[in-house]
Design a protein around this motif. Structure first.
Motif, short mmCIF file in Angstrom:
data_model
loop_
_atom_site.label_atom_id
_atom_site.label_comp_id
_atom_site.label_asym_id
_atom_site.label_seq_id
_atom_site.Cartn_x
_atom_site.Cartn_y
_atom_site.Cartn_z
N ASN A 169 0.82 -1.23 0.00
CA ASN A 169 0.00 0.00 0.00
C ASN A 169 0.85 1.27 0.00
OD1 ASN A 169 1.00 0.16 2.57
ND2 ASN A 169 -0.98 0.22 3.60
N TYR A 170 2.17 1.13 -0.17
CA TYR A 170 3.03 2.32 -0.10
C TYR A 170 3.07 3.02 -1.46
CZ TYR A 170 6.67 5.48 1.31
OH TYR A 170 7.37 6.63 1.60
N ILE A 171 2.40 4.13 -1.57
CA ILE A 171 2.28 4.78 -2.89
C ILE A 171 2.75 6.23 -2.87
CG2 ILE A 171 0.37 3.32 -3.70
CD1 ILE A 171 -1.54 5.68 -3.01
N VAL A 172 3.29 6.69 -1.74
CA VAL A 172 3.56 8.12 -1.65
C VAL A 172 5.02 8.50 -1.96
CG1 VAL A 172 1.63 8.66 -0.13
CG2 VAL A 172 3.81 7.97 0.88
N GLY B 70 8.72 5.45 -7.51
CA GLY B 70 9.41 4.17 -7.54
C GLY B 70 8.68 3.08 -6.76
N PHE B 71 7.69 3.46 -5.97
CA PHE B 71 6.89 2.47 -5.24
C PHE B 71 5.49 2.43 -5.87
CE2 PHE B 71 10.30 3.62 -2.46
CZ PHE B 71 10.60 2.47 -1.75
N GLY C 28 1.05 15.13 -3.03
CA GLY C 28 1.94 15.82 -3.97
C GLY C 28 1.60 15.45 -5.40
N LYS C 29 2.68 15.26 -6.19
CA LYS C 29 2.43 14.92 -7.60
C LYS C 29 2.57 13.42 -7.84
CE LYS C 29 4.07 19.35 -9.27
NZ LYS C 29 5.27 20.08 -9.60
N VAL C 30 2.83 12.67 -6.76
CA VAL C 30 3.22 11.27 -6.95
C VAL C 30 2.05 10.33 -7.20
CG1 VAL C 30 4.65 9.46 -5.90
CG2 VAL C 30 4.90 11.80 -5.13
N THR C 31 0.89 10.60 -6.61
CA THR C 31 -0.12 9.54 -6.52
C THR C 31 -1.21 9.57 -7.58
OG1 THR C 31 -1.27 10.96 -4.91
CG2 THR C 31 0.15 9.22 -4.03
N LYS C 32 -1.19 10.61 -8.40
CA LYS C 32 -2.27 10.76 -9.40
C LYS C 32 -2.40 9.50 -10.27
CE LYS C 32 -5.20 13.42 -11.71
NZ LYS C 32 -6.51 13.65 -11.12
#
Ligand SMILES: Cc1cc2nc3c(=O)[nH]c(=O)nc-3n(C[C@H](O)[C@H](O)[C@H](O)COP(=O)(O)O)c2cc1C
Length: 260
Positions: A123-126, A129-130, A244-248
């Motif tokens: 569940n690590y999406i923040v 690379g993950f 942030g911009k990571v999870t979209k």
């Protein structure tokens, strides 16, 4: 008695299944949030012939902050119970078992008799690379876990050794160096925000185990004491919460019965 913490439901599921198989009550440590965060020391009693178990997600190759704080601030009235811990990871656990055993021993004088790990969907999406697992891998982890949970329960009951703990590479570097840095510098919640698709349903507020979200003008507002369990972002029915911009573009996951 089994105490668990869970962001996206994996550890909750493991704890509940073990509870049924071991015939012992299961408690969500989030229910003790007020006591644990306001009282200096808070006591919990365990029946003499009962098990004493802990089920926690692995965060940054160590123990989730909520479980660590619970173990540090709670006085468990131990009566020679059989003690076990199950570390619920996505891939590898590093030093999580040592952290749990050391804290339990240091703070309550309790020796952990049995520790193992179990892999569940990631569940690590923040962070770049993950991300969540593919549907196929998530399904595979869930069905393997369904087979392993009864084996873990049998091993706990019979006192047999059960050699299943996935350490992964570089456990010292990850657990003793990266983990403290992670806890110190990355638990902030300033990067969370809700997009316009948020309909103000308030599920994020209800689901946050740390009481760290409130609604302001019908939008979530994070209050600055996040533990990065990621419950809010994964469970938002509108996928309106971002980090942030990571999870979209990243997937979302939480445990649902029937997925395995
Ligand atoms: C902040 C954070 C850090 C994580 N670090 C690790 C890790 O070091 N190793 C690992 O295998 N999984 C890691 N994960 C994945 C979770 O341990 C895994 O998905 C777990 O099953 C989630 O349990 P839960 O649904 O009960 O919260 C991390 C997840 C989060 C949110």
């Amino acid at each position: 008695m089994i105490f668990y913490f869970s962001g996206t439901g994996n550890s909750k599921h493991v704890a509940e299944e073990l509870g049924k198989l071991l015939n012992t009550p299961v408690k969500n440590i989030a229910d003790y949030y007020d006591e644990v965060t306001t009282l200096k020391k808070f006591s919990i009693g365990v029946e003499k012939d009962d098990f004493l178990g802990f089920v926690s997600p692995v965060h940054s190759w160590g123990l989730s902050k909520s479980m660590s704080r619970f173990l540090k601030r709670t006085k468990i009235n131990y009566q020679g119970n059989k003690v076990f811990a199950v570390m619920v990871c996505g891939d590898t656990c590093g030093k999580a078992r040592e952290m749990l055993s050391e804290t339990l021993k240091k703070k309550s004088g309790i020796k952990c008799d049995f520790v193992c790990s179990i892999q569940m969907p990631n569940n690590y999406i923040v962070m770049k690379g993950f991300g969540t697992d593919s549907d196929e891998l998530a399904k595979q982890k869930l069905s393997t876990a369904e087979l392993e949970i009864p084996q873990i329960a049998d091993a706990i009951k019979s006192g047999k050794t059960f050699d299943r703990y996935v350490v992964g590479g570089q456990p010292f570097l990850k657990g003793r160096i990266i983990y403290p840095l992670f806890m110190k510098f990355t638990l902030g919640d300033k990067k969370f925000f809700a997009e316009d698709t948020c309909n103000g349903c308030g599920l994020c507020v209800k689901n946050c185990p740390e009481k760290n979200i409130t609604l302001q003008n019908s939008k979530p507002k994070w209050l600055g004491h996040c533990v990065k369990c990621l419950s809010c972002i994964h469970r938002c029915p509108k996928k309106a919460i971002q980090y942030g911009k990571v999870t979209k573009e990243m997937g979302r996951y939480y445990y649902k019965k029937g997925d395995s």
